[in-house]
Design a protein around this motif. Structure first.
Motif, PDB file in Angstrom:
ATOM      1  N   ARG A   1       0.820  -1.229   0.000  1.00  0.00           N
ATOM      2  CA  ARG A   1       0.000   0.000   0.000  1.00  0.00           C
ATOM      3  C   ARG A   1       0.844   1.265   0.000  1.00  0.00           C
ATOM      4  NH1 ARG A   1      -3.192   3.060   3.812  1.00  0.00           N
ATOM      5  NH2 ARG A   1      -4.695   4.245   2.568  1.00  0.00           N
ATOM      6  N   GLN A   2       1.846   1.352   0.884  1.00  0.00           N
ATOM      7  CA  GLN A   2       2.630   2.593   0.947  1.00  0.00           C
ATOM      8  C   GLN A   2       3.887   2.466   0.086  1.00  0.00           C
ATOM      9  OE1 GLN A   2       3.060   4.523   4.782  1.00  0.00           O
ATOM     10  NE2 GLN A   2       1.174   3.587   5.564  1.00  0.00           N
TER      11      GLN A   2
ATOM     12  N   VAL B   1      -0.548   4.401  -1.826  1.00  0.00           N
ATOM     13  CA  VAL B   1      -0.286   5.779  -1.422  1.00  0.00           C
ATOM     14  C   VAL B   1       1.181   6.072  -1.716  1.00  0.00           C
ATOM     15  CG1 VAL B   1      -0.262   7.417   0.502  1.00  0.00           C
ATOM     16  CG2 VAL B   1      -1.972   5.579   0.451  1.00  0.00           C
ATOM     17  N   SER B   2       1.459   7.051  -2.553  1.00  0.00           N
ATOM     18  CA  SER B   2       2.846   7.404  -2.872  1.00  0.00           C
ATOM     19  C   SER B   2       3.361   8.402  -1.859  1.00  0.00           C
ATOM     20  CB  SER B   2       2.930   8.031  -4.264  1.00  0.00           C
ATOM     21  OG  SER B   2       2.619   7.060  -5.231  1.00  0.00           O
TER      22      SER B   2
ATOM     23  N   ALA C   1       4.195   2.153   9.036  1.00  0.00           N
ATOM     24  CA  ALA C   1       3.151   1.549   8.205  1.00  0.00           C
ATOM     25  C   ALA C   1       2.818   0.145   8.713  1.00  0.00           C
ATOM     26  CB  ALA C   1       3.619   1.483   6.752  1.00  0.00           C
TER      27      ALA C   1
ATOM     28  N   ASP D   1      -0.105  -1.739   7.385  1.00  0.00           N
ATOM     29  CA  ASP D   1       0.142  -1.556   5.950  1.00  0.00           C
ATOM     30  C   ASP D   1       1.458  -2.196   5.516  1.00  0.00           C
ATOM     31  OD1 ASP D   1      -2.113  -0.179   5.209  1.00  0.00           O
ATOM     32  OD2 ASP D   1      -1.111   1.751   4.883  1.00  0.00           O
TER      33      ASP D   1
END
Lengths: 202, 170
Positions: free
Chosen positions: B18-19, B42-43, B59, B64
């Motif tokens: 995700r991250q 998510v960048s 995270a 995450d």
């Protein structure tokens, strides 16, 4: 640099953290920067949803950011020191770009490196951390030097729209150590089990 | 878009990454763009690479999965922060584009480029050096499995031979 100034600040770090965490919301997640801030947070209660650091200097805000992105419905509070914050100033710019509304950063600024012999940090000179945060794009930035101001800002620290930055000038003092567990893997697993249940370590 | 970028992107999707934290490198341009366009990711652009090590630890605390994209020079910036990864046994997946190893035009890249793998090994991080583009997908898959099922810390080193040698003309 003024090495005497912070000897006379009225706010005491343990009292500040105690006020912050008195009647702590059960959903609050805390990252505590290495050294005195980790001991201060632990003195207020060694909780599973604290992640106290024993190293990773300069990384507290970034850890808080990763957590804030992963847990958007929870409140994240990073409590760290001026020396630790100075080592990771760039991370404020990185937070600003993401702009997580659930992240608050609070610096206990005694203008000293407390664990290494109370040498002056740059904030004993003209460096103003709240102004740095403002310059990186934080809209909520506050310098706090007395109890009245701290009390009036408590709702913002605890629940206000983030990202927000609070620089609390605290007296330079060496207090009795109140140490959290030292094993990082334990601290991580304890935190994740408290958030997700025992599946988190399966 | 080059095929290997698609392969790596698909692995990241499959592993529910995700991250996506990064300091840009020319070799990562397509992957950064692709991840940025994907809603499930998510960048997080960084000011320096060690922020990414700390970010991805946070995270993981919050549930995450993440990946850190950087060039070989960035590995040097991360060294002390790797203590966080190791002491806390955090999962950490890094994709490192190599400089200073294959026809490098800039001598200032060579000291880190020649020591990237050595330094990662010294920090107890698994390394996978890849110099054929058709191996990048399977290697990233192998690394991601060890990272997220371990947990482990691993770096896939993408050879400068794959990316192409940079010149001032480009």
């Amino acid at each position: 640099m003024d090495l005497d100034r912070s000897n006379h600040y009225s706010l005491r770090r343990r009292e500040v953290v105690k006020m912050l965490l008195d009647q702590r919301d059960s959903g609050l997640l805390i990252v505590a920067g290495l050294g005195a801030p980790a001991w201060d947070v632990t003195a207020a209660g060694d909780e599973a949803l604290n992640f106290p650091l024993w190293g990773a200097m300069g990384g507290a805000v970034s850890i808080g950011l990763g957590l804030a992105i992963a847990q958007p419905t929870r409140r994240i509070l990073v409590i760290t020191g001026d020396g630790e914050m100075l080592m990771g100033l760039g991370s404020l710019a990185t937070v600003s770009i993401q702009s997580p509304s659930n992240l608050a950063i609070l610096v206990l600024d005694n203008e000293r490196y407390g664990e290494t012999g109370m040498q002056a940090t740059h904030t004993a000179g003209n460096v103003d951390l709240a102004a740095v945060a403002r310059a990186t794009g934080f809209s909520e930035c506050h310098n706090i030097t007395d109890k009245k101001r701290l009390r009036s800002l408590l709702p913002k620290i605890q629940n206000g729209e983030g990202p927000s930055f609070f620089n609390v000038k605290v007296r330079a003092e060496n207090l009795p150590l109140v140490l959290p567990p030292k094993d990082g893997a334990f601290l991580k697993d304890r935190f994740r089990v408290a958030l997700f249940g025992s599946d988190a370590v399966r | 878009m080059t095929l290997w970028t698609n392969d790596i992107f698909q692995v990241l999707v499959n592993h529910q990454v995700r991250q996506v934290a990064y300091v840009p490198d020319a070799g990562h341009t397509n992957l950064i763009k692709r991840c940025g366009q994907y809603d499930e990711m998510v960048s997080v652009p960084l000011t320096t690479e060690e922020e990414g090590i700390a970010l991805l630890a946070g995270a993981w605390l919050g549930g995450d999965r993440g990946v850190l994209l950087m060039q070989s020079s960035g590995v040097g910036n991360c060294l002390n922060m790797f203590s966080l990864t190791r002491t806390c046994r955090m999962p950490l997946l890094m994709l490192v584009t190599m400089r200073g190893e294959w026809g490098e035009f800039n001598p200032w890249q060579v000291p880190m480029g020649q020591n990237t793998e050595k330094l990662l090994k010294a920090a107890d991080i698994l390394t996978f050096h890849v110099d054929e583009s058709n191996r990048l997908g399977e290697t990233t898959e192998a690394a991601a499995r060890m990272v997220f099922e371990g947990p482990a810390a691993a770096a896939v080193l993408i050879s400068q031979r794959i990316i192409g040698t940079k010149t001032f003309m480009e």
